[in-house]
Structures are given as structure tokens and as C-alpha cells.
Design a protein around this motif. Structure first.
Motif, PDB file in Angstrom:
ATOM      1  N   TYR A  69      -7.520   2.877  -1.398  1.00  0.00           N
ATOM      2  CA  TYR A  69      -8.167   2.972  -0.126  1.00  0.00           C
ATOM      3  C   TYR A  69      -9.376   2.983  -0.313  1.00  0.00           C
ATOM      4  O   TYR A  69     -10.134   2.808  -1.403  1.00  0.00           O
ATOM      5  CB  TYR A  69      -7.899   4.470   0.212  1.00  0.00           C
ATOM      6  CG  TYR A  69      -7.866   5.634  -0.803  1.00  0.00           C
ATOM      7  CD1 TYR A  69      -9.131   6.155  -0.667  1.00  0.00           C
ATOM      8  CD2 TYR A  69      -6.903   6.059  -1.421  1.00  0.00           C
ATOM      9  CE1 TYR A  69      -9.349   7.174  -1.599  1.00  0.00           C
ATOM     10  CE2 TYR A  69      -7.150   7.095  -2.377  1.00  0.00           C
ATOM     11  CZ  TYR A  69      -8.386   7.591  -2.228  1.00  0.00           C
ATOM     12  OH  TYR A  69      -8.604   8.801  -3.081  1.00  0.00           O
ATOM     13  N   PRO A  70     -10.122   2.525   0.914  1.00  0.00           N
ATOM     14  CA  PRO A  70     -11.651   2.126   0.984  1.00  0.00           C
ATOM     15  C   PRO A  70     -12.414   2.976   0.117  1.00  0.00           C
ATOM     16  O   PRO A  70     -13.478   2.548  -0.437  1.00  0.00           O
ATOM     17  CB  PRO A  70     -11.950   1.965   2.435  1.00  0.00           C
ATOM     18  CG  PRO A  70     -10.676   1.755   2.958  1.00  0.00           C
ATOM     19  CD  PRO A  70      -9.552   2.442   2.271  1.00  0.00           C
ATOM     20  N   TYR A  76     -10.533  -0.556  -4.890  1.00  0.00           N
ATOM     21  CA  TYR A  76      -9.844  -0.752  -3.463  1.00  0.00           C
ATOM     22  C   TYR A  76      -9.625  -2.359  -3.243  1.00  0.00           C
ATOM     23  O   TYR A  76     -10.460  -3.199  -3.354  1.00  0.00           O
ATOM     24  CB  TYR A  76     -10.711  -0.440  -2.126  1.00  0.00           C
ATOM     25  CG  TYR A  76     -10.281  -0.569  -0.961  1.00  0.00           C
ATOM     26  CD1 TYR A  76      -9.014  -0.101  -0.371  1.00  0.00           C
ATOM     27  CD2 TYR A  76     -10.709  -1.547  -0.213  1.00  0.00           C
ATOM     28  CE1 TYR A  76      -8.116  -0.719   0.660  1.00  0.00           C
ATOM     29  CE2 TYR A  76     -10.021  -1.913   1.241  1.00  0.00           C
ATOM     30  CZ  TYR A  76      -8.826  -1.403   1.624  1.00  0.00           C
ATOM     31  OH  TYR A  76      -8.390  -1.749   2.891  1.00  0.00           O
ATOM     32  N   SER A  78      -7.793  -4.584  -0.254  1.00  0.00           N
ATOM     33  CA  SER A  78      -7.292  -4.606   0.989  1.00  0.00           C
ATOM     34  C   SER A  78      -5.963  -5.260   1.031  1.00  0.00           C
ATOM     35  O   SER A  78      -5.536  -6.073   0.085  1.00  0.00           O
ATOM     36  CB  SER A  78      -8.118  -5.483   2.143  1.00  0.00           C
ATOM     37  OG  SER A  78      -8.044  -6.871   1.745  1.00  0.00           O
ATOM     38  N   SER A  79      -4.955  -5.176   2.006  1.00  0.00           N
ATOM     39  CA  SER A  79      -3.741  -5.794   2.174  1.00  0.00           C
ATOM     40  C   SER A  79      -3.854  -7.214   2.277  1.00  0.00           C
ATOM     41  O   SER A  79      -3.168  -8.053   2.089  1.00  0.00           O
ATOM     42  CB  SER A  79      -3.094  -5.175   3.362  1.00  0.00           C
ATOM     43  OG  SER A  79      -2.514  -4.054   2.959  1.00  0.00           O
ATOM     44  N   ASP A  80      -4.985  -7.550   3.036  1.00  0.00           N
ATOM     45  CA  ASP A  80      -5.388  -9.071   3.113  1.00  0.00           C
ATOM     46  C   ASP A  80      -5.382  -9.669   1.635  1.00  0.00           C
ATOM     47  O   ASP A  80      -4.947 -10.940   1.358  1.00  0.00           O
ATOM     48  CB  ASP A  80      -6.646  -9.535   3.823  1.00  0.00           C
ATOM     49  CG  ASP A  80      -6.377  -9.281   5.506  1.00  0.00           C
ATOM     50  OD1 ASP A  80      -5.160  -9.412   5.804  1.00  0.00           O
ATOM     51  OD2 ASP A  80      -7.231  -9.150   6.160  1.00  0.00           O
ATOM     52  N   ASP A  81      -6.199  -8.944   0.792  1.00  0.00           N
ATOM     53  CA  ASP A  81      -6.627  -9.539  -0.576  1.00  0.00           C
ATOM     54  C   ASP A  81      -5.028  -9.479  -1.367  1.00  0.00           C
ATOM     55  O   ASP A  81      -4.985 -10.645  -1.985  1.00  0.00           O
ATOM     56  CB  ASP A  81      -7.467  -8.577  -1.242  1.00  0.00           C
ATOM     57  CG  ASP A  81      -9.003  -8.669  -0.773  1.00  0.00           C
ATOM     58  OD1 ASP A  81      -9.380  -9.965  -0.098  1.00  0.00           O
ATOM     59  OD2 ASP A  81      -9.651  -7.912  -0.633  1.00  0.00           O
ATOM     60  N   ARG A 111      -5.619   5.014   3.497  1.00  0.00           N
ATOM     61  CA  ARG A 111      -5.491   3.794   3.350  1.00  0.00           C
ATOM     62  C   ARG A 111      -4.700   3.252   4.894  1.00  0.00           C
ATOM     63  O   ARG A 111      -3.749   3.491   5.156  1.00  0.00           O
ATOM     64  CB  ARG A 111      -4.371   3.004   2.640  1.00  0.00           C
ATOM     65  CG  ARG A 111      -4.110   1.650   2.508  1.00  0.00           C
ATOM     66  CD  ARG A 111      -3.303   1.114   1.406  1.00  0.00           C
ATOM     67  NE  ARG A 111      -3.516  -0.301   1.422  1.00  0.00           N
ATOM     68  CZ  ARG A 111      -4.026  -0.982   0.804  1.00  0.00           C
ATOM     69  NH1 ARG A 111      -5.033  -0.518  -0.212  1.00  0.00           N
ATOM     70  NH2 ARG A 111      -4.134  -2.470   0.835  1.00  0.00           N
ATOM     71  N   ASP A 113      -4.669   0.090   6.350  1.00  0.00           N
ATOM     72  CA  ASP A 113      -3.862  -1.206   6.187  1.00  0.00           C
ATOM     73  C   ASP A 113      -2.563  -1.143   5.153  1.00  0.00           C
ATOM     74  O   ASP A 113      -2.823  -1.461   4.163  1.00  0.00           O
ATOM     75  CB  ASP A 113      -4.636  -2.303   5.997  1.00  0.00           C
ATOM     76  CG  ASP A 113      -5.168  -2.421   4.672  1.00  0.00           C
ATOM     77  OD1 ASP A 113      -5.455  -1.314   4.178  1.00  0.00           O
ATOM     78  OD2 ASP A 113      -5.557  -3.470   4.097  1.00  0.00           O
TER      79      ASP A 113
END
Length: 141
Positions: A69-70, A76, A78-81, A111, A113
Motif C-alpha cells: 500500500y502507498p 509499494y 500500484s496495480s497499474d505497475d 491499498r 487499487d
């Protein structure tokens, strides 16, 4: 060194599989990913004595970072990454063939995303690209 005794490990693993049985998930499963993916030769030996086999996910794929989570800073992802990593790896010469993918069923509330929310679309796209999803029991026999 180990953080658990043989007795506590055996008890914990038995309780986990018993709970899966109670929930109707276990069937004839004999494979598991150790907590935090931490294990050594002793854990493998103890598992084998119980009739189980510890396995691990394919490390290059970063799906296992979906727990982050950030507020964790550099750890962390991200789901994009994470998703971009899947598509990048799928373009490699052998693609994702033979990969064992770890995605957590639940993650920290911090988290926002949730990567698991993307799984349906990702799986659909991978199937369109010709990938087949196989039961781990068939893969490891």
C-alpha cells in the motif's frame, strides 16, 4: 534459523488445511505456498513427512506485491505497475508459460487499487492470446 518449531509448524499447517476442508476448498490438494514465501530445507522435509509439498510463485512477475500500500514507500507497487509487468513478461520469448502466479485474496484497507479486481479482464485477455490456465496439481505431477 527457523522462527517456528516442528510441532508448531505441523499444527499450523494441519489447521490451515482443516479450515480449507471446512470451507469446501481443499479436495485433494497437497501443495501450498508457505506464509510470506519463507521456507527452508527443514520446512520442505517436515511438509513432505506430512504428505504436502511447498511451492513458490515465479519471482519475476510482481503480482505478489499486490499486498503493498502507498504508505510503504518504495515497496509499494500500484496495480497499474503490476499489470504492466504481466504484459511486459508476456511479450518475452517464452512469455508466461509455466509461471505460477500469486495474487492475494485480500489486502490491506490502505491499498485502494485492489489488483484482484482486475483479474477477470487480465485472464480474459491472456486466454485470447492463447494462454491456458492449468491446475497446479496437474502441472507438478
Amino acid at each position: 534459523g527457523l522462527l517456528v518449531t516442528k510441532d508448531s509448524f505441523i499444527h499450523d499447517l494441519e489447521m490451515n488445511f482443516r479450515e480449507l476442508d471446512n470451507l469446501g476448498f481443499r479436495n485433494d490438494n497437497k501443495y501450498f505456498i508457505p506464509s510470506y514465501e519463507w521456507y527452508n530445507k527443514e520446512i520442505v522435509v517436515w511438509s513432505k513427512e506430512m504428505g504436502y509439498t511447498p511451492i513458490n510463485y515465479t519471482p519475476r512477475l510482481r503480482t505478489a506485491a499486490d499486498y503493498s500500500y502507498p504508505e510503504m514507500g518504495k515497496r509499494y507497487l500500484s496495480s497499474d505497475d503490476i499489470e504492466m509487468g504481466i504484459w511486459k513478461e508476456s511479450k518475452q520469448p517464452n512469455g508466461l508459460n509455466g509461471f505460477i502466479v500469486l495474487v492475494h485474496m485480500g489486502t490491506d484497507v490502505r491499498r485502494k487499487d485492489k489488483f484482484y479486481d482486475r483479474l477477470g479482464k487480465i485472464i480474459d485477455q491472456l486466454k485470447k492470446e492463447g494462454y491456458q490456465f492449468v491446475d497446479i496439481r496437474e502441472l507438478l505431477q
